[in-house]
Write an enzyme that holds these catalytic residues in place. Structure first.
Site, mmCIF file in Angstrom:
data_model
loop_
_atom_site.group_PDB
_atom_site.id
_atom_site.type_symbol
_atom_site.label_atom_id
_atom_site.label_comp_id
_atom_site.label_asym_id
_atom_site.label_seq_id
_atom_site.Cartn_x
_atom_site.Cartn_y
_atom_site.Cartn_z
ATOM 1 N N GLY A 1 7.620 19.310 -0.998
ATOM 2 C CA GLY A 1 8.787 19.066 -0.136
ATOM 3 C C GLY A 1 9.153 17.605 -0.059
ATOM 4 O O GLY A 1 10.304 17.253 0.178
ATOM 5 N N GLY A 2 8.139 16.744 -0.230
ATOM 6 C CA GLY A 2 8.387 15.306 -0.295
ATOM 7 C C GLY A 2 8.965 14.746 0.983
ATOM 8 O O GLY A 2 8.842 15.328 2.075
ATOM 9 N N LYS B 1 17.512 16.513 10.626
ATOM 10 C CA LYS B 1 18.547 17.484 10.990
ATOM 11 C C LYS B 1 18.079 18.400 12.122
ATOM 12 O O LYS B 1 18.902 18.933 12.878
ATOM 13 C CB LYS B 1 18.979 18.291 9.780
ATOM 14 C CG LYS B 1 20.192 17.695 9.108
ATOM 15 C CD LYS B 1 19.901 16.550 8.182
ATOM 16 C CE LYS B 1 20.304 15.182 8.621
ATOM 17 N NZ LYS B 1 20.033 14.138 7.625
ATOM 18 N N GLY C 1 19.674 -2.375 10.503
ATOM 19 C CA GLY C 1 20.235 -1.719 9.323
ATOM 20 C C GLY C 1 21.270 -0.686 9.706
ATOM 21 O O GLY C 1 20.981 0.203 10.511
ATOM 22 N N GLU D 1 23.264 -5.380 11.909
ATOM 23 C CA GLU D 1 23.531 -5.259 10.468
ATOM 24 C C GLU D 1 23.750 -6.664 9.904
ATOM 25 O O GLU D 1 24.484 -7.478 10.464
ATOM 26 C CB GLU D 1 24.774 -4.375 10.248
ATOM 27 C CG GLU D 1 25.352 -4.399 8.862
ATOM 28 C CD GLU D 1 24.378 -3.967 7.770
ATOM 29 O OE1 GLU D 1 23.803 -2.864 7.880
ATOM 30 O OE2 GLU D 1 24.169 -4.757 6.814
ATOM 31 N N ASP E 1 14.722 9.687 -6.257
ATOM 32 C CA ASP E 1 14.806 8.363 -5.640
ATOM 33 C C ASP E 1 14.187 7.273 -6.507
ATOM 34 O O ASP E 1 14.601 6.126 -6.460
ATOM 35 C CB ASP E 1 14.084 8.390 -4.282
ATOM 36 C CG ASP E 1 14.898 9.116 -3.211
ATOM 37 O OD1 ASP E 1 15.988 9.617 -3.531
ATOM 38 O OD2 ASP E 1 14.415 9.187 -2.065
ATOM 39 N N HIS F 1 43.750 31.673 7.856
ATOM 40 C CA HIS F 1 44.252 31.005 9.063
ATOM 41 C C HIS F 1 43.646 31.681 10.293
ATOM 42 O O HIS F 1 43.512 32.900 10.303
ATOM 43 C CB HIS F 1 45.775 31.139 9.093
ATOM 44 C CG HIS F 1 46.391 30.566 10.325
ATOM 45 N ND1 HIS F 1 46.480 29.202 10.540
ATOM 46 C CD2 HIS F 1 46.952 31.167 11.407
ATOM 47 C CE1 HIS F 1 47.070 28.994 11.706
ATOM 48 N NE2 HIS F 1 47.368 30.168 12.263
HETATM 49 C C1 LIG Z 1 15.491 9.967 7.628
HETATM 50 C C2 LIG Z 1 15.983 10.489 6.312
HETATM 51 C C3 LIG Z 1 16.971 11.437 6.287
HETATM 52 C C4 LIG Z 1 17.406 11.945 5.075
HETATM 53 N N1 LIG Z 1 18.398 12.876 5.087
HETATM 54 C C5 LIG Z 1 18.874 13.358 3.932
HETATM 55 C C6 LIG Z 1 19.882 14.347 3.926
HETATM 56 O O1 LIG Z 1 20.352 14.784 4.965
HETATM 57 N N2 LIG Z 1 20.325 14.821 2.744
HETATM 58 C C7 LIG Z 1 19.841 14.354 1.568
HETATM 59 O O2 LIG Z 1 20.281 14.813 0.515
HETATM 60 N N3 LIG Z 1 18.880 13.414 1.525
HETATM 61 C C8 LIG Z 1 18.374 12.899 2.680
HETATM 62 N N4 LIG Z 1 17.377 11.974 2.665
HETATM 63 C C9 LIG Z 1 16.871 11.496 1.357
HETATM 64 C C10 LIG Z 1 15.867 12.453 0.725
HETATM 65 O O3 LIG Z 1 14.786 12.606 1.599
HETATM 66 C C11 LIG Z 1 15.407 11.909 -0.609
HETATM 67 O O4 LIG Z 1 16.499 11.499 -1.384
HETATM 68 C C12 LIG Z 1 14.644 12.931 -1.410
HETATM 69 O O5 LIG Z 1 13.519 13.382 -0.684
HETATM 70 C C13 LIG Z 1 14.184 12.311 -2.721
HETATM 71 O O6 LIG Z 1 13.481 13.244 -3.445
HETATM 72 P P1 LIG Z 1 12.436 12.816 -4.568
HETATM 73 O O7 LIG Z 1 11.935 14.079 -5.166
HETATM 74 O O8 LIG Z 1 13.035 11.819 -5.454
HETATM 75 O O9 LIG Z 1 11.273 12.074 -3.798
HETATM 76 P P2 LIG Z 1 10.444 12.418 -2.496
HETATM 77 O O10 LIG Z 1 11.099 13.447 -1.670
HETATM 78 O O11 LIG Z 1 10.150 11.117 -1.869
HETATM 79 O O12 LIG Z 1 9.134 13.065 -3.086
HETATM 80 C C14 LIG Z 1 8.203 12.320 -3.778
HETATM 81 C C15 LIG Z 1 6.845 12.961 -3.625
HETATM 82 O O13 LIG Z 1 5.949 12.363 -4.548
HETATM 83 C C16 LIG Z 1 4.738 12.060 -3.925
HETATM 84 N N5 LIG Z 1 4.149 10.971 -4.701
HETATM 85 C C17 LIG Z 1 4.540 9.686 -4.763
HETATM 86 N N6 LIG Z 1 3.786 9.009 -5.643
HETATM 87 C C18 LIG Z 1 2.891 9.898 -6.153
HETATM 88 C C19 LIG Z 1 1.852 9.832 -7.120
HETATM 89 N N7 LIG Z 1 1.612 8.702 -7.781
HETATM 90 N N8 LIG Z 1 1.126 10.937 -7.382
HETATM 91 C C20 LIG Z 1 1.381 12.096 -6.751
HETATM 92 N N9 LIG Z 1 2.383 12.212 -5.847
HETATM 93 C C21 LIG Z 1 3.115 11.154 -5.559
HETATM 94 C C22 LIG Z 1 5.151 11.723 -2.514
HETATM 95 O O14 LIG Z 1 4.085 11.872 -1.624
HETATM 96 C C23 LIG Z 1 6.231 12.756 -2.269
HETATM 97 O O15 LIG Z 1 5.676 13.977 -1.823
HETATM 98 C C24 LIG Z 1 16.884 11.464 3.871
HETATM 99 C C25 LIG Z 1 15.869 10.500 3.896
HETATM 100 C C26 LIG Z 1 15.425 10.027 5.095
HETATM 101 C C27 LIG Z 1 14.326 9.006 5.105
#
Ligand SMILES: Cc1cc2nc3c(=O)[nH]c(=O)nc-3n(C[C@H](O)[C@H](O)[C@H](O)COP(=O)(O)OP(=O)(O)OC[C@H]3O[C@@H](n4cnc5c(N)ncnc54)[C@H](O)[C@@H]3O)c2cc1C
Length: 1006
Positions: free
Chosen positions: A569-570, A581, A715, A738, A850, A982
């Site tokens: 889920g990250g 949310k 920010g 900001e 990301d 509508h």
């Molecule tokens: C407060 C907040 C609100 C947000 N709201 C939204 C929203 O409403 N809508 C939206 O689209 N986005 C939102 N985001 C952004 C969204 O959370 C991220 O863009 C998204 O989670 C990125 O996904 P990802 O798979 O790139 O990385 P992540 O979700 O960060 O997942 C990366 C995973 O990799 C793991 N990991 C890292 N390094 C290693 C390693 N070397 N070995 C094994 N595992 C590792 C981490 O622990 C994590 O579980 C929000 C972010 C925040 C902080």
């Protein structure tokens, strides 16, 4: 005590459910040795031998000749006591049996079926049912790997699966049990055994069935036809003089061209049976083993079934006298034509080979022993494909001579997918009439391929060079001579270089762009060949990693996903989208009540926050979704590991688990999806106070024991604004600082301006702020800053006293512990540098989400994950940021899809826009949600909608319409004509399109 074993009716073909006893070859009391034929039975296809796998003495009761016995049921018994001609009805049958794992009374054995003519053993790949599960006749209970493919094991009896079952990985001989069926669930036992490669029981144990771990059923191709097939139109051969031959043996002999005279018969009283006919034509294995072998020093390991089959076929090819002919062919026109027709170049080349072959049918013939030529008209071409586990698979495109390109492409797409995971049905890889091997995409300048018995020619295609692409045919000189092949190649060259002559209009049209592309590369998975632990590893289990792993697993790729958190889920699930949310939803309820009185409902405007319940609800959503995700991932057979992944080299990942020793795994390709943590700039006191909890980030704000009374936010990006409004609705006093002169820098300008105006009514926003220091302790923090707030715009220093400070200063990838330098993956600033296919600077390593920068959004990460998966599967795919979207969960909600006018203009697109305020929308007026606007951006030249921008309540729903308009490349005319219901806010889209169209019409007239 004497021991008795059952001789069961073997399953001799996939369709066989029962057999008729034709003869008994031994009599009760006769001595039998392992491998002896004790009886013959008639199946639905042939009369076959019943071989036993245990030495002893034949004992009754024996099934009567002519009796119909179900597969797996007892035909008779073997006892270890000489003179014991029958076992008594009440006698116990010994616990150990045929393959050391079969108690006779365990039930009806499920035997390893013989799924191809060369198959002698099979490896258990999966159990699709667990001991104790109810089984219906026709159910697939397991899958096994043969020397050619992964196949289903189907059962022919109702009942319950029972042990001992052969563990996954066990090597079970054909005809030997892998498990049992019992008629009563209470009788099902749950023991398991591991059978090693030498067919010995290595380990016996209890297996507890776990319904939750049960692998999802993957539909598999149907199993192979019988051992010896007599399909074809050849009449049966006559009875040999003075000898008996079964009708089926004569039919097979007719088909295979075998002379029965002088053939030894192994059936009852010397009757020639089909198996004797098959033996008269030595198998590839027999040919291979009859050649002198040269000894090699060292400790050899046993070949896998597939390695053996390839080795035998290749050695048997030495019986073919071959020669090679090469011609360079310019494939550019065909490649362009294939692209124009949306078919793969492989399919187009196969069709071209077939078109040319119409003039040279001899290329499609084959030598048949002894001294015969099989003149085939059917063009069934084998095309070599790399399987995901590094092997070579040659699926067959059937009927190329009569099928149009589009139909061939459809066939090919399915074949390739199955070939990559070695799940081809026998008919899909048996008996090609010609073979094509394309290594152009691997850059080889020239090579020859080896034809195997059964074809007369194989085509080897190398990489495009300065003189064109070398096409080399290796031919069997018994069928072809040099001139045949040279003339065929010359015709093939004409066919490929002038595709319009046989491809029609598409081919001709494509000619005009022919010069542009000159590659013969068909879509081929870029996962490098090799004996990897995993063809693909995914590092990170957030939206990017998870979607990637799921798509790969869905296509049968063995994939491991390592995530350094207990659940996938990250950030999105645990620290981002979902928890924020959940808070927003509670805040919405509080905020919405303020409008109730306007609509005539009193008494609801004093809502009270129940923080404990808010948190309980949030955590419930998170844990439920985390558990669901893990279950789904495992159900899809993703190997999910908890641990931290780092690269050792470009094919090795080191994993440090939470407990236990670090270990390494090898991989063919990797996908990095490690996200980007919150970034805290070096403001004095900011980083230092993270540990105390006085300074928070989006990673740690979830630990708040209660909403702060006063919150300082540094920010003014999306995360800062979302948090500011949430806490404002929870009753917190918020100051937002900001550094730049405007907050929401990433939001479209007009939308941002309107949102900022709303926001400034609720919280204090200070822009162009110079943040000096964060100090104090949780509950008593001081945020010191200055800005040009003086009367004459001079710097004024201020201090905001607050409970906690939130650093909402962005996110930044941190790849420092991944050892990317050891692998050569290049960075672009802090982010990993990738192209639109999500490929890094190292060919077998991809990166998504990301960690690659750009829009740091969950759906962006997931989309990129799917793009990477698609490319790894060999289907070219690109992430297109110009069609991406996002929602800021502010009030009202801001949102974007595609491009703004400014962004479009920067790309050279002549863009126009129209906007409508929410205040004129009927539904918005009814619900009192009149703040904001919707903007439509279109390409003036084409009328195509290229962007939609929102500031409105319910943007999170309304944005779906924008997404479909942009992704579907809809035009203003289409949207203008669409009928929206509508009264709904969706009416605005039709209005906007009509307005923009009218405006364009008016300006066009001027
Ligand atoms: C407060 C907040 C609100 C947000 N709201 C939204 C929203 O409403 N809508 C939206 O689209 N986005 C939102 N985001 C952004 C969204 O959370 C991220 O863009 C998204 O989670 C990125 O996904 P990802 O798979 O790139 O990385 P992540 O979700 O960060 O997942 C990366 C995973 O990799 C793991 N990991 C890292 N390094 C290693 C390693 N070397 N070995 C094994 N595992 C590792 C981490 O622990 C994590 O579980 C929000 C972010 C925040 C902080």
């Amino acid at each position: 005590m004497s021991q008795h074993y059952a001789i069961t009716m073997p399953q001799l073909s996939d369709t066989m459910t029962e057999g008729v006893v034709v003869t008994w070859e031994k009599q009760p009391g006769d001595r039998v040795e392992r491998g002896d034929i004790v009886a013959t039975v008639e199946t639905d296809k042939a009369i076959m031998d019943v071989e036993v796998f245990k030495a002893g003495y034949l004992a009754g009761p024996l099934a009567d000749v002519g009796a119909t016995i179900a597969v797996g049921a007892a035909l008779g018994y073997i006892t270890d006591t000489a003179g014991d001609v029958a076992i008594a009805a009440d006698e116990v049958v010994a616990e150990q049996a045929q393959t050391e794992m079969i108690p006779h009374h365990a039930g009806t054995p499920i035997v390893m079926p013989q799924l191809s003519d060369t198959m002698a053993e099979g490896v258990v790949v999966t159990w699709e049912k667990q001991p104790g599960d109810a089984i219906k006749r026709g159910d697939i209970v397991a899958t096994v790997e043969t020397d050619k493919a992964i196949m289903d094991v189907e059962v022919f009896q109702d009942g319950f699966l029972s042990g001992p079952i052969a563990d996954v990985g066990s090597v079970v001989e054909v005809g030997h049990p892998m498990g049992f069926i019992v008629d009563d669930a209470a009788k099902a036992n749950d023991t398991g055994v591991t059978i090693s490669a030498d067919h010995k029981v290595q380990d016996t144990h209890k297996v507890a069935p776990h319904a939750a771990d049960k692998p999802a059923h993957i539909p598999m191709p149907k199993a192979a036809p019988a051992q010896v097939s007599a399909e074809g139109s050849q009449p049966p051969v006559g009875r040999p003089q003075g000898r008996q031959a079964s009708p089926y043996a004569r039919k097979v002999a007719g088909q295979l061209g075998v002379n029965l005279t002088g053939l030894a018969g192994t059936g009852p009283s010397g009757v020639i049976v089909a198996a004797d006919v098959a033996r008269a034509r030595p198998s590839m294995q027999e040919v291979a083993h009859s050649l002198p072998q040269v000894d090699v020093p060292g400790q050899g390991r046993k070949m896998t079934s597939m390695e053996k089959a390839v080795a035998h076929a290749m050695t048997a090819s030495l019986t073919l006298p071959t020669f090679n002919v090469t011609m360079n062919i310019n494939t550019a026109a065909l490649t362009a034509a294939a692209k124009a027709k949306k078919v793969s170049v492989t399919v187009a080349i196969a069709k071209a080979c077939s078109v040319a072959m119409a003039k040279f049918p001899r290329m499609n013939w084959a030598y048949q022993p002894v001294d015969k030529l099989v003149e085939r008209a059917n063009h069934d071409f084998g095309v070599a494909v790399m399987s995901n586990d590094g092997g070579l698979v040659v699926p067959i495109l059937h009927g190329i001579e009569k099928k149009p390109l589009e139909a061939l492409q459809a066939d090919w797409t399915g074949l390739v997918e199955r070939a990559r995971v070695r799940k081809l049905a026998p008919a899909e890889y048996s008996n090609p009439t010609f073979t094509i091997s394309n290594m152009g995409m691997l850059g080889v300048s020239h090579f020859t391929a080896i034809p195997t018995p059964g074809i007369a020619a194989i085509l080897a295609i190398a990489a495009n060079g300065p003189h064109g692409t070398p096409f080399t045919i290796t031919g069997d000189h018994r069928v072809l001579n040099g001139a045949d092949v040279a003339l065929y190649l010359a015709t093939l060259k004409q066919t490929i270089e002038a595709p319009e002559s046989w491809l029609g209009a598409g081919g001709a049209a494509a000619e005009t762009v022919a010069g542009a592309a000159a590659t013969t590369s068909a879509p081929v998975s870029p996962i490098p060949e090799g004996n990897w632990d995993f063809p693909v590893v995914v590092v990170g289990g957030g939206p990017g990693g998870e979607d990637c792993a799921r798509d790969l697993a869905d296509h049968g790729v063995k994939v491991m996903m390592v995530n350094n958190e207990p659940f996938p889920g990250g950030e999105c699930l645990w620290r981002g989208c979902i928890p924020s949310k959940a808070w927003r939803a509670a805040a919405d309820v509080i905020r919405n009540r303020a409008h109730d009185a306007d609509m005539g409902v009193d008494g609801t405007n004093t809502p009270k926050l129940n923080w404990e319940q808010v948190e309980k609800h949030r955590r419930w959503v998170q844990t439920s979704r985390g558990e669901m995700a893990l279950k789904a991932d495992r159900g899809m057979k993703i190997d999910v590991r908890e641990g931290y992944g780092e690269f050792v080299d470009a094919h090795t990942l080191k994993i440090t688990p939470v407990e236990g020793e670090p270990y390494t795994v090898s991989f063919g390709a990797a996908v990095i999806a490690t996200g980007a943590p919150a970034f805290v700039p070096p403001i004095p006191g900011a980083r230092e106070n993270l540990a105390t909890g006085g300074v928070l980030t989006s990673d740690t704000i979830w630990n708040l024991a209660k909403p702060p009374k006063k919150l300082g936010i540094v920010g003014g990006g999306v995360i800062g604004v979302e948090m500011a409004q949430i806490f404002r609705d929870f009753g917190t006093e918020v100051l937002m600082l900001e550094r730049h002169d405007r907050i929401l820098a990433e939001v479209e300008e007009e939308i941002a301006k309107a949102l900022i105006a709303s926001l400034e009514k609720e919280i204090t926003v200070v822009t162009s702020a110079d943040i000096k220091e964060a100090s104090g302790k949780p509950g008593k923090m001081k945020l010191r800053y200055s800005n040009k707030g003086g009367a004459n715009k001079e710097d004024v220093e201020s201090v905001f006293d607050c409970d906690v400070i939130l650093m909402a200063t962005g996110k930044r990838p941190d790849t420092s512990r991944l050892n990317l330098d050891k692998v050569g993956v290049e960075l672009d600033g802090a982010a990993i540098k990738v192209d639109a296919r999500c490929q890094t600077s190292v060919a077998n390593i991809y990166a998504v989400g990301d960690v690659v920068g750009g829009y740091m959004l969950a759906h962006t990460a997931a989309t990129q994950g799917r793009v990477a998966a698609s490319n790894l599967l060999g289907h070219a795919s690109e992430y297109d940021q110009d069609r991406d979207c996002g929602v800021t969960f502010s009030r009202p909600q801001a949102g974007f899809v595609g491009l703004s006018v400014a962004q479009a203009k920067a790309k050279g697109i002549d863009a126009v826009e129209a906007k409508m305020p929410m205040s004129i929308d009927a539904k918005a007026m009814i619900t009192g949600e009149t703040e904001g606007m919707i903007k439509l951006v279109a390409d003036k030249a084409t009328g195509r909608i290229i962007g939609v921008h929102y500031l409105a309540d319910h943007t999170d729903t309304l944005i779906g319409i924008g997404v479909m308009m942009v992704a579907g490349e809809m035009t203003l005319t289409q949207v203008a004509k669409a009928i929206f219901p509508h009264p709904t806010q969706t009416e605005l889209f039709g209005e906007l399109a009509r307005r923009l169209l009218n405006r364009l019409r008016r300006t066009a007239k001027k």
